[in-house]
Write a protein that holds these residues in place. Structure first.
Motif, mmCIF file in Angstrom:
data_model
loop_
_atom_site.group_PDB
_atom_site.id
_atom_site.type_symbol
_atom_site.label_atom_id
_atom_site.label_comp_id
_atom_site.label_asym_id
_atom_site.label_seq_id
_atom_site.Cartn_x
_atom_site.Cartn_y
_atom_site.Cartn_z
ATOM 1 N N PRO A 90 0.842 -1.217 0.000
ATOM 2 C CA PRO A 90 0.000 0.000 0.000
ATOM 3 C C PRO A 90 0.866 1.252 0.000
ATOM 4 N N GLU A 91 0.459 2.270 -0.785
ATOM 5 C CA GLU A 91 1.184 3.540 -0.812
ATOM 6 C C GLU A 91 0.985 4.271 0.502
ATOM 7 N N GLN A 92 2.076 4.765 1.013
ATOM 8 C CA GLN A 92 2.030 5.498 2.276
ATOM 9 C C GLN A 92 2.342 6.972 1.993
ATOM 10 N N THR A 93 1.445 7.859 2.316
ATOM 11 C CA THR A 93 1.677 9.295 2.151
ATOM 12 C C THR A 93 2.462 9.812 3.336
ATOM 13 N N LEU A 94 3.533 10.495 3.035
ATOM 14 C CA LEU A 94 4.372 11.040 4.100
ATOM 15 C C LEU A 94 3.677 12.185 4.802
ATOM 16 N N VAL A 95 2.721 12.828 4.126
ATOM 17 C CA VAL A 95 2.024 13.975 4.708
ATOM 18 C C VAL A 95 0.598 13.566 5.024
ATOM 19 N N ASN A 109 -2.560 33.560 -11.454
ATOM 20 C CA ASN A 109 -2.403 32.131 -11.707
ATOM 21 C C ASN A 109 -0.945 31.758 -11.971
ATOM 22 N N LEU A 110 -0.197 32.633 -12.616
ATOM 23 C CA LEU A 110 1.230 32.370 -12.813
ATOM 24 C C LEU A 110 1.948 32.284 -11.474
ATOM 25 N N PHE A 111 1.598 33.168 -10.571
ATOM 26 C CA PHE A 111 2.221 33.173 -9.242
ATOM 27 C C PHE A 111 1.828 31.900 -8.466
ATOM 28 N N ILE A 112 0.544 31.536 -8.503
ATOM 29 C CA ILE A 112 0.088 30.332 -7.797
ATOM 30 C C ILE A 112 0.800 29.097 -8.336
ATOM 31 N N ASP A 113 0.921 29.007 -9.666
ATOM 32 C CA ASP A 113 1.566 27.850 -10.276
ATOM 33 C C ASP A 113 3.031 27.741 -9.847
ATOM 34 N N ALA A 114 3.740 28.871 -9.808
ATOM 35 C CA ALA A 114 5.152 28.851 -9.400
ATOM 36 C C ALA A 114 5.279 28.401 -7.944
ATOM 37 N N CYS A 115 4.405 28.905 -7.074
ATOM 38 C CA CYS A 115 4.474 28.512 -5.660
ATOM 39 C C CYS A 115 4.133 27.035 -5.485
ATOM 40 N N LYS A 116 3.159 26.542 -6.232
ATOM 41 C CA LYS A 116 2.759 25.139 -6.104
ATOM 42 C C LYS A 116 3.872 24.212 -6.574
ATOM 43 N N ARG A 117 4.481 24.509 -7.724
ATOM 44 C CA ARG A 117 5.523 23.644 -8.260
ATOM 45 C C ARG A 117 6.751 23.594 -7.360
ATOM 46 N N ASN A 118 7.050 24.686 -6.673
ATOM 47 C CA ASN A 118 8.257 24.748 -5.844
ATOM 48 C C ASN A 118 7.960 24.622 -4.350
ATOM 49 N N ASN A 119 6.696 24.261 -4.032
ATOM 50 C CA ASN A 119 6.301 24.039 -2.640
ATOM 51 C C ASN A 119 6.633 25.244 -1.757
ATOM 52 N N VAL A 120 6.229 26.420 -2.211
ATOM 53 C CA VAL A 120 6.436 27.666 -1.462
ATOM 54 C C VAL A 120 5.087 28.131 -0.936
ATOM 55 N N ASP A 166 -1.167 27.106 1.413
ATOM 56 C CA ASP A 166 -0.307 26.001 0.982
ATOM 57 C C ASP A 166 -0.938 25.398 -0.261
ATOM 58 N N PHE A 167 -0.528 25.878 -1.444
ATOM 59 C CA PHE A 167 -1.128 25.441 -2.702
ATOM 60 C C PHE A 167 -0.774 24.001 -3.054
ATOM 61 N N ASN A 168 0.216 23.420 -2.396
ATOM 62 C CA ASN A 168 0.680 22.077 -2.709
ATOM 63 C C ASN A 168 0.113 21.037 -1.732
ATOM 64 N N HIS A 169 -0.773 21.466 -0.848
ATOM 65 C CA HIS A 169 -1.320 20.531 0.142
ATOM 66 C C HIS A 169 -2.240 19.521 -0.558
ATOM 67 N N ALA A 189 -6.305 22.875 -3.320
ATOM 68 C CA ALA A 189 -7.268 23.456 -4.264
ATOM 69 C C ALA A 189 -8.107 24.527 -3.577
ATOM 70 N N TYR A 190 -8.487 24.271 -2.324
ATOM 71 C CA TYR A 190 -9.271 25.265 -1.582
ATOM 72 C C TYR A 190 -8.475 26.541 -1.355
ATOM 73 N N HIS A 191 -7.192 26.396 -0.988
ATOM 74 C CA HIS A 191 -6.348 27.570 -0.772
ATOM 75 C C HIS A 191 -6.180 28.376 -2.064
ATOM 76 N N MET A 192 -6.035 27.682 -3.173
ATOM 77 C CA MET A 192 -5.930 28.398 -4.453
ATOM 78 C C MET A 192 -7.208 29.173 -4.738
ATOM 79 N N LYS A 193 -8.347 28.555 -4.458
ATOM 80 C CA LYS A 193 -9.627 29.224 -4.683
ATOM 81 C C LYS A 193 -9.748 30.472 -3.805
#
Length: 667
Positions: free
Chosen positions: A8-13, A119-130, A140-143, A148-152
């Motif tokens: 089974p896959e285990q999520t670290l978070v 959206n460009l800013f959100i995408d950069a933060c999500k890809r780099n976990n900022v 936390d856009f990468n949560h 998705a809720y934080h992005m909204k």
């Protein structure tokens, strides 16, 4: 085939928990204000000082927090790449150098109606976990669950900020401000220098103030501006002379602190002029500023909104109509409505003459003559055509473009020719001097030249390879690296070509000297027939450069720095002997006339001038009634047109000198 299974896959978070703040990694604070006027207000403190302390309380070390404050006075509608601070922030995010960015509110990042930049800013933060922090929330856009809720939520906050700007600021407040402007009332923009705004709704007796929000002259600045118009008229529409006088003598405008102190209670001023005189360090209009000031119809009492005069005679004028129109018609080719000004009378028309009509040849040694003045050491003298005197001249200009001193090109070139000719004569007589002249030029450097050429070819091949790679690569980071490498190769090629040019120039200098040696005696004998280009080549082969030094009002000292390290100097006069005398020469003339010295002694003291010129100099400077005979009581036996070398005393002096020379040779 048997069914395959996996662990089974285990999520670290934990998707239902938020990770703690990454205080072990650097973070950044983004600060922005929309206008310069907002800088320094309470919001600035909230965005900088308070936010910094908030991050420290969360656990970040002070030296791991970077303050990005380059976007002071920049609108939130500006694109990412056009904001220095935001561009820096995006670079930190993309490179993974920070783990979190903090701001006082989401609207500090964007007021973008299209949501593209958001959206460009959100995408950069999500890809780099900022993560993004405000005092109310951490995004936390990468949560895995809440991203998705934080992005909204972030997009909605940015949209609210954009809507506020579009519908409240621009839709309501701007319309209200435009209405005040149309009524000739001040609505919050910059206040013209020379005026203050009456902010009192009522007068001291309780009655409504008819000048509420209108311009009222501010005497400390209004008096100075009135004088600027008068000076412009005194100098007969000459803007350059007007500005030079104001910069040196004033009147000067008060300092901002003094303006604030002198502003009466209930009034408002705004001192934005910050140009300072190079002579006194005090505030004056710049050259372009005084040009705009003299054509600003506000000083005649009119009101301007969006580049058009909306109300005539709206407030009390500073300058009367005749004086203002004198300046306006001299400077503005357009009238008050943007049509051609029929009364336009500029100082002069700048119709460039044809260079073929100039009466003398261009200077020979332009570009190799430098200044030796104390405040302008080794400053190159430029060559220019003086259309008033119809001569070329070498001129030294200060940083304001004003001529510090000038020398007639014909006199400068003659002095350089004299020293160059003496140098050539010395090389024909002394073989050692000739060899020293050859050795002082740059060596051929053939092997060095080939090495430089090979390096240039290698850099060109590297550029070609980079261009081929750029056609196929898509990764942004690799593309940026290759573009940086291409620019570095460009700079290297430019440097190598400069070295190559120096090596070839040294070779050319040596060739010029070697080709001139067989015919050098003929060149010296017929120097006046040598073309200017060939004289220039001989000078550059033997000399590095020349310097000019001011000795007094008239005399200049020219020094040539030869390539073998030696120097030669000569003193010459910058202008016509008849017209230009030094103060020391004039004082000596006065003393000799007052002492009743004989005419021949005065002629001997001034051998370049005849008696008529000498007496005219005295009349111009020392005779109140333009007469010479009542003031001169010395012995006079020669006519007015005689010079020293034409007198009996000169011939007797020469005979005595020849006799003494003959006696010495016989002994």
């Amino acid at each position: 085939m048997a069914t395959k299974y996996k662990r089974p896959e285990q999520t670290l978070v934990d998707p239902y928990r938020f990770e703690p703040l990454p205080v072990d990694r650097p973070c950044a604070i983004y600060y922005r204000q929309s206008t310069d006027a907002q800088i320094g207000n309470i919001n600035t403190t909230l965005q900088t000082v308070d936010m910094f302390e908030h991050l420290v309380r969360q656990g970040w070390a002070r030296d791991s927090i970077e303050m990005i404050d380059m976007d002071a006075g920049v609108s939130g509608t500006t694109k990412l790449a056009d904001r220095k601070g935001m561009a820096r922030l995006m670079a930190l995010i993309e490179s993974g150098q920070i783990s979190l960015v903090a701001a006082q509110e989401v609207d500090r990042f964007f007021r973008d109606v299209t949501q593209i930049q958001t959206n460009l800013f959100i995408d950069a933060c999500k890809r780099n976990n900022v993560r993004v922090m405000t005092p109310r929330m951490v995004y936390d856009f990468n949560h895995p669950m809440m991203g998705a809720y934080h992005m909204k939520i972030f997009r909605e906050e940015a949209q609210h900020a954009a809507d506020f700007l579009e519908y409240h600021i621009k839709g309501r407040l701007h319309k209200s401000r435009a209405y005040l402007h149309e009524q000739g009332l001040w609505a919050g923009r910059a206040i013209i220098t020379g005026y203050m705004v009456d902010m009192r709704p009522k007068l001291p007796n309780g009655s409504p103030n008819p000048n509420h929000r209108r311009y009222v002259p501010f005497a400390p600045c209004a008096d100075a501006i009135r004088v600027y118009f008068e000076l412009f008229k005194r100098f007969n529409r000459n803007m350059q002379k007007t500005w030079e006088y104001v910069e040196q003598h004033g009147p000067f405008l008060p300092e901002p602190e003094e303006v604030a102190h002198l502003t009466p209670e209930g009034f408002r001023t705004d001192m934005r002029m910050d140009y300072r005189s190079m002579f006194t360090g005090r505030i004056v209009p710049s050259l372009s500023g005084i040009d705009k000031l003299l054509t600003n119809v506000v000083y005649m009492g009119h009101w301007v909104h969006q580049g058009a005069i909306t109300r005539f005679y709206n407030h009390e004028p500073i300058v009367d109509e005749d004086l203002f129109m004198f300046a306006f018609n001299a400077l503005s080719p357009l009238d008050f409505y943007g049509d051609p000004n029929p009364a336009y009378q500029p100082y002069r028309t700048y119709n460039r003459h044809d260079a073929k009509d100039r009466t003398e040849a261009p200077p020979i040694y332009g570009g190799v003559v430098f200044s030796d003045a104390p405040d302008y050491l080794h400053r190159r003298l430029h060559t220019q055509w003086n259309s008033h005197n119809q001569v070329y001249q070498y001129a030294l200009r200060n940083r304001r473009g004003v001529v510090v001193f000038s020398v007639k090109a014909s006199r400068m070139d003659l002095s350089i020719d004299t020293l160059l000719l003496e140098r050539l004569k010395a090389t024909t007589i002394d073989e050692t001097a000739w060899q020293a002249a050859l050795a002082s030029t740059r060596e051929d450097g053939h092997s060095e030249l080939r090495r430089i050429e090979n390096e240039i070819r290698g850099a060109e091949r590297a550029k070609t390879a980079i261009l081929e790679n750029l056609k196929t690569l898509q990764h942004p980071e690799m593309v940026r690296n290759l573009e940086a490498s291409y620019a570095a190769n460009e700079r290297e090629i430019e440097r190598l070509r400069a070295v190559q040019l120096e090596l070839r120039q040294g070779k050319r200098q040596r060739e010029v000297l070697e080709d001139a040696r067989p015919v050098l005696n003929k060149i010296i004998a017929r120097w006046q027939d040598v073309p200017a280009a060939n004289r220039r080549e001989l000078f550059e082969a033997l000399a590095a450069y020349a310097k000019v030094k001011l000795l007094d009002e008239v005399r200049r000292e020219l020094t040539i720095f030869w390539r073998d390290g030696s120097t030669s100097s000569v003193i010459f006069r910058w202008g016509d002997f008849r017209q230009h005398w030094t103060q020391a020469e004039l004082q000596r003339l006065r003393e000799m006339v007052d002492a009743a010295r004989p005419q021949w002694e005065i002629l001997k003291a001034f051998p370049h001038w005849n008696w008529h010129t000498i007496t005219c100099r005295y009349l111009n400077h020392f005779s109140p009634d333009r007469r010479f005979t009542p003031y001169y009581k010395g012995e006079k036996k020669y006519p007015y047109r005689i010079k020293w070398h034409e007198t009996e005393e000169y011939r007797a002096e020469q005979e005595a000198l020849n006799l003494a020379t003959s006696s010495t040779s016989l002994q």
